[in-house]
Write a protein that holds these residues in place. Structure first.
Motif, PDB file in Angstrom:
ATOM      1  N   GLN A  92     -45.758  40.936  14.875  1.00 57.79           N
ATOM      2  CA  GLN A  92     -45.054  40.523  16.094  1.00 57.79           C
ATOM      3  C   GLN A  92     -44.673  39.046  16.032  1.00 57.79           C
ATOM      4  N   GLN A  93     -45.612  38.208  15.574  1.00 59.24           N
ATOM      5  CA  GLN A  93     -45.330  36.769  15.454  1.00 59.24           C
ATOM      6  C   GLN A  93     -44.202  36.511  14.447  1.00 59.24           C
ATOM      7  N   MET A  94     -44.220  37.236  13.335  1.00 59.10           N
ATOM      8  CA  MET A  94     -43.183  37.034  12.319  1.00 59.10           C
ATOM      9  C   MET A  94     -41.820  37.501  12.820  1.00 59.10           C
ATOM     10  N   TYR A  95     -41.818  38.566  13.592  1.00 62.52           N
ATOM     11  CA  TYR A  95     -40.576  39.031  14.219  1.00 62.52           C
ATOM     12  C   TYR A  95     -40.019  37.952  15.158  1.00 62.52           C
ATOM     13  N   GLU A  96     -40.901  37.340  15.924  1.00 67.79           N
ATOM     14  CA  GLU A  96     -40.454  36.312  16.875  1.00 67.79           C
ATOM     15  C   GLU A  96     -39.909  35.081  16.155  1.00 67.79           C
ATOM     16  N   LEU A  97     -40.501  34.725  15.007  1.00 65.75           N
ATOM     17  CA  LEU A  97     -39.966  33.619  14.199  1.00 65.75           C
ATOM     18  C   LEU A  97     -38.550  33.931  13.721  1.00 65.75           C
ATOM     19  N   ALA A  98     -38.337  35.168  13.311  1.00 63.04           N
ATOM     20  CA  ALA A  98     -37.008  35.571  12.838  1.00 63.04           C
ATOM     21  C   ALA A  98     -35.972  35.467  13.961  1.00 63.04           C
ATOM     22  N   LYS A  99     -36.370  35.874  15.158  1.00 65.07           N
ATOM     23  CA  LYS A  99     -35.441  35.861  16.287  1.00 65.07           C
ATOM     24  C   LYS A  99     -35.078  34.435  16.695  1.00 65.07           C
ATOM     25  N   LEU A 140     -33.588  25.998   6.227  1.00 62.26           N
ATOM     26  CA  LEU A 140     -34.126  26.949   7.205  1.00 62.26           C
ATOM     27  C   LEU A 140     -35.274  27.754   6.593  1.00 62.26           C
ATOM     28  N   ARG A 141     -35.096  28.149   5.334  1.00 62.87           N
ATOM     29  CA  ARG A 141     -36.147  28.918   4.653  1.00 62.87           C
ATOM     30  C   ARG A 141     -37.412  28.076   4.469  1.00 62.87           C
ATOM     31  N   HIS A 142     -37.224  26.780   4.169  1.00 59.85           N
ATOM     32  CA  HIS A 142     -38.377  25.894   4.002  1.00 59.85           C
ATOM     33  C   HIS A 142     -39.110  25.701   5.331  1.00 59.85           C
ATOM     34  N   LYS A 143     -38.342  25.518   6.385  1.00 59.41           N
ATOM     35  CA  LYS A 143     -38.931  25.375   7.728  1.00 59.41           C
ATOM     36  C   LYS A 143     -39.744  26.627   8.088  1.00 59.41           C
ATOM     37  N   LEU A 144     -39.178  27.773   7.780  1.00 60.75           N
ATOM     38  CA  LEU A 144     -39.846  29.046   8.049  1.00 60.75           C
ATOM     39  C   LEU A 144     -41.137  29.163   7.226  1.00 60.75           C
ATOM     40  N   LEU A 145     -41.059  28.763   5.969  1.00 57.21           N
ATOM     41  CA  LEU A 145     -42.242  28.798   5.097  1.00 57.21           C
ATOM     42  C   LEU A 145     -43.385  27.970   5.695  1.00 57.21           C
ATOM     43  N   LEU A 146     -43.073  26.786   6.185  1.00 61.35           N
ATOM     44  CA  LEU A 146     -44.094  25.924   6.786  1.00 61.35           C
ATOM     45  C   LEU A 146     -44.716  26.571   8.027  1.00 61.35           C
ATOM     46  N   ARG A 147     -43.884  27.207   8.837  1.00 56.92           N
ATOM     47  CA  ARG A 147     -44.390  27.896  10.039  1.00 56.92           C
ATOM     48  C   ARG A 147     -45.325  29.043   9.652  1.00 56.92           C
ATOM     49  N   LEU A 148     -44.944  29.772   8.620  1.00 52.55           N
ATOM     50  CA  LEU A 148     -45.772  30.899   8.164  1.00 52.55           C
ATOM     51  C   LEU A 148     -47.106  30.406   7.605  1.00 52.55           C
TER      52      LEU A 148
END
Length: 251
Positions: A92-99, A140-148
């Motif tokens: 659910q958290q990963m889905y919300e990051l994508a959105k 954007l991918r790097h930002k996402l990686l850091l969040r994950l």
């Protein structure tokens, strides 16, 4: 012939398959020679079983398989040995990051592949195996990686330079290969692992011989014991000739 290496663990996309998603006749021929010599050939892929199995069938393999980056280990085709599930709340958290940033995503449950365009929001009612993102925007991918990474509890790899693939922490192809070794009575020192992406890295590092394809990501090449021809130039046939049959390759 008694081969030093008894298990050949093969990634599929970018490795066993050429860019047309085909196993070439030359590669098929050498895989058959390896099997005839007593080497176990194990598909070790990020794909789901339903997507990987037709290729195992084409090759006549009845050996263990590793699918969804190690979230599933199959004792034999259609016979599941172990399945590692992901916490639905993480999904659910990963889905919300994508959105948040409108990033293309997909997720594998035990029943099917769910994508951005067919996401029905039923997270808790399913058994989840893997989550993935795709974006060609490096920042954007790097930002996402850091969040994950901040979320914790995740094994983060990729199957191409433009995606991120997420499994439960500790679930990867290397762990899957270790379980296959136990099933077959082998040691990791007897394994050749071949791949091209970060989801192959742990397996390449921990196997007796880690091989990167010529088309592999640079990090994978740097960590491998050997680099062979690309997936479009029968790199797998080269692995078998050189490292199982000890044949020189004609250039």
């Amino acid at each position: 012939m008694t081969a030093k290496y008894r298990l050949l663990a093969l990634d599929m996309d970018g490795t066993l398959l050429n860019d047309e998603q085909i196993i070439t006749p030359t590669t098929v021929k050498w895989l058959q020679k390896a099997v005839d010599a007593g080497v176990h050939v194990c598909l070790s892929t990020g794909r789901a079983f339903t997507s990987a199995f037709p290729y195992a069938e084409q090759l006549g393999l009845v050996t263990p398989m590793i699918t969804v980056n190690g979230s599933e280990v199959w004792r034999a085709p259609h016979e599941i040995y172990r399945r590692s599930l992901m916490d639905p709340m993480l999904v659910q958290q990963m889905y919300e990051l994508a959105k948040e940033d409108d990033i293309w995503f997909w997720a594998y449950s035990t029943e099917k592949v769910h994508k951005q365009d067919n996401w029905d929001g039923d997270v808790t009612g399913r058994e989840w195996l893997k989550f993935g993102y795709h974006t060609e925007d490096d920042d954007l991918r790097h930002k996402l990686l850091l969040r994950l990474q901040d979320m914790g509890g995740l094994e983060i790899t990729n199957s191409s330079p433009h995606n991120l693939e997420i499994n439960p922490l500790g679930v990867n192809k290397a762990a899957g290969i270790m379980e296959v070794c136990k099933l077959l009575g082998l040691d990791m020192s007897q394994v050749i692992a071949v791949g091209d992406s970060l989801n192959d890295l742990a397996a390449i590092q921990q196997s007796g011989l880690g091989v990167a394809m010529g088309n592999a990501q640079e990090t994978v090449k740097e960590e491998a014991d050997a680099v062979v021809a690309s997936n479009n130039n029968d790199g797998i046939a080269e692995v078998i000739q050189k490292y199982i049959f000890n044949k020189a390759i004609a250039k």
